[in-house]
Design a protein around this motif. Structure first.
Motif, PDB file in Angstrom:
ATOM      1  N   ALA A 125      13.872 -12.564  64.274  1.00  0.00           N
ATOM      2  CA  ALA A 125      13.612 -13.902  64.804  1.00  0.00           C
ATOM      3  C   ALA A 125      14.489 -14.939  64.111  1.00  0.00           C
ATOM      4  N   GLU A 155       5.301 -14.963  61.406  1.00  0.00           N
ATOM      5  CA  GLU A 155       5.591 -16.259  62.018  1.00  0.00           C
ATOM      6  C   GLU A 155       5.396 -17.399  61.029  1.00  0.00           C
ATOM      7  N   LEU A 207       8.377 -17.650  58.811  1.00  0.00           N
ATOM      8  CA  LEU A 207       9.519 -18.176  59.559  1.00  0.00           C
ATOM      9  C   LEU A 207       9.411 -19.679  59.735  1.00  0.00           C
ATOM     10  N   VAL A 208       8.204 -20.158  60.066  1.00  0.00           N
ATOM     11  CA  VAL A 208       7.992 -21.606  60.222  1.00  0.00           C
ATOM     12  C   VAL A 208       8.269 -22.311  58.896  1.00  0.00           C
ATOM     13  N   VAL A 216      10.278 -25.400  66.254  1.00  0.00           N
ATOM     14  CA  VAL A 216      10.385 -24.056  65.670  1.00  0.00           C
ATOM     15  C   VAL A 216       9.403 -23.101  66.332  1.00  0.00           C
ATOM     16  N   ARG A 217       8.168 -23.550  66.502  1.00  0.00           N
ATOM     17  CA  ARG A 217       7.167 -22.663  67.110  1.00  0.00           C
ATOM     18  C   ARG A 217       7.536 -22.336  68.562  1.00  0.00           C
ATOM     19  N   ARG A 268      10.659 -22.111  69.683  1.00  0.00           N
ATOM     20  CA  ARG A 268      11.758 -21.151  69.571  1.00  0.00           C
ATOM     21  C   ARG A 268      11.224 -19.750  69.287  1.00  0.00           C
ATOM     22  N   LEU A 269      10.213 -19.674  68.438  1.00  0.00           N
ATOM     23  CA  LEU A 269       9.630 -18.376  68.102  1.00  0.00           C
ATOM     24  C   LEU A 269       8.864 -17.792  69.285  1.00  0.00           C
ATOM     25  N   ARG A 270       8.232 -18.666  70.067  1.00  0.00           N
ATOM     26  CA  ARG A 270       7.523 -18.194  71.268  1.00  0.00           C
ATOM     27  C   ARG A 270       8.526 -17.588  72.255  1.00  0.00           C
ATOM     28  N   PHE A 325      11.450 -16.370  71.516  1.00  0.00           N
ATOM     29  CA  PHE A 325      11.938 -15.121  70.930  1.00  0.00           C
ATOM     30  C   PHE A 325      10.974 -13.974  71.222  1.00  0.00           C
ATOM     31  N   ARG A 326       9.687 -14.212  70.968  1.00  0.00           N
ATOM     32  CA  ARG A 326       8.701 -13.151  71.199  1.00  0.00           C
ATOM     33  C   ARG A 326       8.704 -12.711  72.663  1.00  0.00           C
TER      34      ARG A 326
END
Length: 211
Positions: free
Chosen positions: A11, A116, A119-120, A163-164, A166-168, A170-171
């Motif tokens: 991620a 996560e 990462l945050v 950021v959250r 972007r991670l969503r 990515f997942r």
């Protein structure tokens, strides 16, 4: 293994860039990223494809996403020109992973596994010096000069909300890719929450074991 063919997944904030640089230095391979490959081939003739424009440059200049078909062709070109490589930033979805299976035989697929929340913490703590472009972190890598510290800025894409999201994304897009390689038995999980040197020790040993 003189010049391995490596895929590195993870991620945003997992440390792919740091570990990829170490891999290129240690194993004498090319670091292939989608962005670099696109920039190097932005005037590639794609007129034979069923696309809106005839070169990747036209998409990039307009700020539009380059179609998967074009990205696939550019990555294929970059990999075919490399004796060995670490591929970073591709594939981003299952369709691209299936294309990659047709392009090359990978020696090892690394996945930097980071929670996560970590990462945050990493991404929201990043700061940039607007005068030099140097990147710092409020906890892990603060500047020694108080004048530099005073002028540091947080980039818009490093706020927690962004950021959250972007991670969503990515997942949603990339976790099927991770599952794809896991089901094939090719995925090597690396604990990405260790110190960078410890992560590197595991990465290096995993690549050498794949020889």
């Amino acid at each position: 293994m003189a010049q391995p063919r490596i895929l590195i997944l993870g991620a945003p904030g997992a440390g792919k860039g740091t570990q990829s640089q170490k891999i290129t230095d240690e194993f004498d391979v090319d670091h292939v990223t989608t962005g670099d490959a696109l920039r190097a081939n932005k005037d590639m003739d794609i007129s034979d494809m069923d696309t809106e424009y005839d070169t990747p440059r036209e998409y990039m200049d307009r700020g539009e996403l380059v179609p998967d078909e074009v990205v696939n062709a550019i990555v294929d070109e970059a990999l075919s020109a490399a004796d060995g490589f670490v591929l970073d930033g591709y594939p981003r979805n299952l369709e691209q992973a299936e294309e990659l299976d047709e392009m090359t035989d990978l020696d090892v697929v690394l996945y930097l596994d980071v929670s996560e929340e970590e990462l945050v913490h990493r991404l929201t703590g990043r700061r940039i010096d607007p005068e030099t472009g140097e990147i710092y972190h409020v906890e892990y890598n603060p500047p020694e000069d108080p004048d530099v510290e005073a002028r540091l800025e947080q980039r818009d894409d490093d706020t927690e909300e962004t950021v959250r999201e972007r991670l969503r994304v990515f997942r949603e897009n990339t976790e099927p890719v991770i599952d794809h390689y896991d089901e094939q038995g090719d995925l090597e999980r690396i604990d990405g929450e260790q110190a960078p040197d410890e992560v590197w020790a595991d990465v290096k040993a995993t690549i050498e074991d794949a020889a």
